[in-house]
Scaffold this active site. Structure first.
Site, mmCIF file in Angstrom:
data_model
loop_
_atom_site.group_PDB
_atom_site.id
_atom_site.type_symbol
_atom_site.label_atom_id
_atom_site.label_comp_id
_atom_site.label_asym_id
_atom_site.label_seq_id
_atom_site.Cartn_x
_atom_site.Cartn_y
_atom_site.Cartn_z
ATOM 1 N N HIS A 263 0.850 -1.192 0.000
ATOM 2 C CA HIS A 263 0.000 0.000 0.000
ATOM 3 C C HIS A 263 0.878 1.232 0.000
ATOM 4 O O HIS A 263 1.920 1.249 0.648
ATOM 5 C CB HIS A 263 -0.930 0.015 1.220
ATOM 6 N N ASP A 317 -7.727 -5.760 0.348
ATOM 7 C CA ASP A 317 -8.213 -6.773 -0.597
ATOM 8 C C ASP A 317 -7.791 -8.192 -0.242
ATOM 9 O O ASP A 317 -8.248 -9.141 -0.875
ATOM 10 C CB ASP A 317 -7.717 -6.436 -2.015
HETATM 11 C C1 SDX Z 1 -6.609 -0.835 -2.923
HETATM 12 O O1 SDX Z 1 -4.777 3.611 -2.189
HETATM 13 C C2 SDX Z 1 -5.827 3.166 -1.700
HETATM 14 O O2 SDX Z 1 -6.363 3.698 -0.746
HETATM 15 C C3 SDX Z 1 -6.409 1.951 -2.350
HETATM 16 C C4 SDX Z 1 -7.300 1.084 -1.451
HETATM 17 C C5 SDX Z 1 -8.623 1.800 -1.165
HETATM 18 O O3 SDX Z 1 -9.170 1.597 -0.087
HETATM 19 O O4 SDX Z 1 -9.103 2.510 -2.048
HETATM 20 O O5 SDX Z 1 -6.638 0.774 -0.241
HETATM 21 C C6 SDX Z 1 -7.714 -0.221 -2.143
HETATM 22 O O6 SDX Z 1 -6.550 -0.538 -4.066
HETATM 23 C C7 SDX Z 1 -5.610 -1.780 -2.286
HETATM 24 C C8 SDX Z 1 -4.481 -2.190 -3.221
HETATM 25 C C9 SDX Z 1 -4.854 -3.387 -4.057
HETATM 26 N N1 SDX Z 1 -3.772 -3.763 -4.989
HETATM 27 C C10 SDX Z 1 -3.013 -4.834 -4.814
HETATM 28 O O7 SDX Z 1 -3.109 -5.567 -3.842
HETATM 29 C C11 SDX Z 1 -2.035 -5.103 -5.941
HETATM 30 C C12 SDX Z 1 -0.671 -5.469 -5.371
HETATM 31 N N2 SDX Z 1 -0.113 -4.307 -4.735
HETATM 32 C C13 SDX Z 1 0.624 -3.406 -5.450
HETATM 33 O O8 SDX Z 1 0.740 -3.435 -6.821
HETATM 34 C C14 SDX Z 1 1.121 -2.121 -4.788
HETATM 35 O O9 SDX Z 1 1.565 -2.425 -3.503
HETATM 36 C C15 SDX Z 1 0.130 -0.957 -4.754
HETATM 37 C C16 SDX Z 1 -0.497 -0.691 -6.108
HETATM 38 C C17 SDX Z 1 -0.992 -1.245 -3.755
HETATM 39 C C18 SDX Z 1 0.895 0.303 -4.306
HETATM 40 O O10 SDX Z 1 1.765 0.687 -5.323
HETATM 41 P P1 SDX Z 1 2.952 1.730 -5.125
HETATM 42 O O11 SDX Z 1 2.780 2.541 -3.931
HETATM 43 O O12 SDX Z 1 3.088 2.451 -6.435
HETATM 44 O O13 SDX Z 1 4.221 0.816 -4.886
HETATM 45 P P2 SDX Z 1 5.157 0.197 -5.993
HETATM 46 O O14 SDX Z 1 4.374 -0.646 -6.925
HETATM 47 O O15 SDX Z 1 5.968 1.301 -6.605
HETATM 48 O O16 SDX Z 1 6.079 -0.735 -5.132
HETATM 49 C C19 SDX Z 1 7.143 -0.218 -4.313
HETATM 50 C C20 SDX Z 1 8.061 -1.373 -4.004
HETATM 51 C C21 SDX Z 1 8.546 -2.082 -5.271
HETATM 52 O O17 SDX Z 1 9.794 -2.686 -4.962
HETATM 53 P P3 SDX Z 1 11.157 -1.987 -5.479
HETATM 54 O O18 SDX Z 1 11.058 -1.902 -7.015
HETATM 55 O O19 SDX Z 1 11.215 -0.627 -4.840
HETATM 56 O O20 SDX Z 1 12.252 -2.931 -5.027
HETATM 57 O O21 SDX Z 1 7.380 -2.379 -3.261
HETATM 58 C C22 SDX Z 1 7.279 -3.584 -4.032
HETATM 59 C C23 SDX Z 1 7.527 -3.174 -5.469
HETATM 60 O O22 SDX Z 1 7.995 -4.234 -6.237
HETATM 61 N N3 SDX Z 1 5.897 -4.074 -3.894
HETATM 62 C C24 SDX Z 1 5.530 -5.342 -3.939
HETATM 63 C C25 SDX Z 1 4.139 -5.352 -3.766
HETATM 64 N N4 SDX Z 1 3.722 -4.098 -3.616
HETATM 65 C C26 SDX Z 1 4.802 -3.323 -3.692
HETATM 66 N N5 SDX Z 1 6.227 -6.465 -4.122
HETATM 67 C C27 SDX Z 1 5.542 -7.630 -4.133
HETATM 68 N N6 SDX Z 1 4.186 -7.689 -3.973
HETATM 69 C C28 SDX Z 1 3.483 -6.572 -3.794
HETATM 70 N N7 SDX Z 1 2.148 -6.622 -3.646
#
Ligand code: SDX
Length: 389
Positions: A263, A317
């Site tokens: 998140h 989620d």
């Molecule tokens: C919701 O924002 C909200 O409020 C949304 C929500 C709401 O109530 O409306 O809370 C609802 O949408 C929840 C999120 C649902 N999505 C997922 O579960 C999909 C998986 N999660 C991600 O793709 C991610 O964590 C996000 C989209 C939720 C957040 O994205 P960010 O802040 O842009 O983070 P990022 O993708 O740039 O990741 C930063 C780092 C990366 O590593 P590095 O490249 O820096 O080494 O964290 C890692 C990412 O690879 N990372 C993950 C990960 N999430 C982040 N690695 C593995 N698995 C993951 N789920």
């Protein structure tokens, strides 16, 4: 007035795009509050409609206001036969989020007298959207199964009525109470992508149906609300507890996102995930266990070592799909159900945006060509970037 551009932050991370008094996240402590009330307290004691009232009008309603609000929503649940006919024309194989987005937008055709400075128009649109979204979604569900939609039941509260319209059975009171708590938990979450989308759309002074339709479209994606469907698919793919470590190691190695984790705002477990997990356990105690829950718990525990040091923990989620599945909700309705709840937050932000509006119009950092001269087709190089050559 010339405004100096600020530095570019991908995804607008850390960039305040509005001022808002609706909800607050403390991402270090894992605390979420709506209008100052903690989410755990609201999930335990409030109802979805009371919470929606709080979000939209800023205060918890007194008994009379709550009764009037519940009554108004109840009175507006039915939808025109034209909307039901429209839903019948949609492809049965289409995703219900698309059906919901189209039907929310279609309300603008039926209620087109936009009067954004009239408080009665505002409250009427709020009531209409909260009332009709569940009806349209349940109708689409029955229609795509080849059945006729059923009418809402005036004697049933909001959450029970939706489950009734969906399943044609009056739900068990515990199941209805838990579903209502899920709606409370999903109702609002500061400036997430769909809410930002709602505020941008609202800032153009368009109608509230377009505001909600744009937000539904944004919520649908797998990085946002759509992740709840993908979590269940992922758990099914893992299949059993003993395969969790291999799955997680593979995902990390191949840089695949683990769905339901991570998140932008939280560095700890999302407080909504904690409550949803408790709700899931209550449901399993009463209605039977789900083996996928064991897989989910094992995944959470293994991921705490592998992803926890980066601040990546379960988000809203992760456990919601297991709850919805136990409630008998089909997988592709998980995200639309999220939308039913989040409509309250979107409408609160619509109203707040109108109260201090300035159209959103950010700037960009241009990375394209400097000025070029147009050439006739025969003078252009063959390397023109077109996929058809
Ligand atoms: C919701 O924002 C909200 O409020 C949304 C929500 C709401 O109530 O409306 O809370 C609802 O949408 C929840 C999120 C649902 N999505 C997922 O579960 C999909 C998986 N999660 C991600 O793709 C991610 O964590 C996000 C989209 C939720 C957040 O994205 P960010 O802040 O842009 O983070 P990022 O993708 O740039 O990741 C930063 C780092 C990366 O590593 P590095 O490249 O820096 O080494 O964290 C890692 C990412 O690879 N990372 C993950 C990960 N999430 C982040 N690695 C593995 N698995 C993951 N789920």
């Amino acid at each position: 007035m010339t405004v100096e551009p600020v530095g570019f932050r991908p995804g607008l991370e850390g960039v305040p795009a509005t001022q808002s008094a609706i909800s607050n996240i403390d991402g270090q402590r894992g605390v979420l509050s709506y209008r100052g009330y903690r989410i755990d307290e609201l999930a335990a004691h409030s109802s979805f409609l009371e919470t929606a009232y709080l979000l939209i009008w800023g205060e918890l309603p007194d008994p009379e206001r709550l009764r009037n609000f519940q009554h108004s929503v109840q009175m507006h649940r039915r939808v025109s036969f034209r909307i039901r006919d429209m839903l019948k024309c949609f492809p049965a194989g289409g995703h219900p989020m698309d059906a919901l987005q189209a039907s929310a937008a279609s309300l603008g055709l039926f209620y087109s007298n936009r009067a954004l400075d009239d408080p009665e128009y505002i409250s009427g649109a709020v009531v209409r959207l909260l009332a009709k979204i569940p009806t349209m979604l349940a109708a689409f569900q029955l229609i795509r199964r080849g059945q006729d939609p059923i009418q809402p039941r005036d004697d049933l509260p909001y959450a029970s009525n939706f489950l009734y319209m969906l399943t044609e059975r009056e739900p068990d009171p515990l199941a209805a109470r838990i579903f209502d708590a899920c709606l409370v938990l999903h109702a609002e979450h500061t400036l997430n992508a769909s809410t930002f989308s709602a505020r941008v759309t609202a800032s153009t002074l368009t109608d509230p149906y377009a505001v909600v339709a744009s937000a539904v479209g944004t919520l649908a994606g797998p990085l946002h609300g759509g992740a709840n469907e993908d979590v269940l698919a992922m758990l099914e793919e893992i299949g059993s507890e003993d395969r969790v470590e291999a799955y997680l190691d593979g995902a990390i190695k191949e840089k695949r996102k683990v769905m339901g984790f991570g998140h932008r705002e939280y560095r700890v477990k999302d407080p909504r995930a904690t409550i949803l997990q408790q709700l899931a356990e209550t449901l399993f105690d009463r209605f039977g266990h789900d083996q996928m829950y064991d897989v989910a718990r094992r995944l959470e525990s293994v991921a705490a070592d592998r992803l926890g040091p980066k601040g990546i923990y379960p988000n809203v989620d992760f456990y919601s799909g297991l709850v919805y599945r136990k409630l008998g909700i089909p997988t592709d309705l998980f995200t639309p159900v999220f939308a039913i709840a989040r409509a309250a937050g979107w409408l609160a932000h619509w109203k707040e945006q109108l109260g201090a509006n300035r159209i959103y119009r950010p700037t960009q950092i241009y990375t394209g060509y400097a000025e070029r001269q147009w050439l006739p087709p025969e003078s252009r190089s063959s390397d023109n970037g077109s996929p058809t050559g």
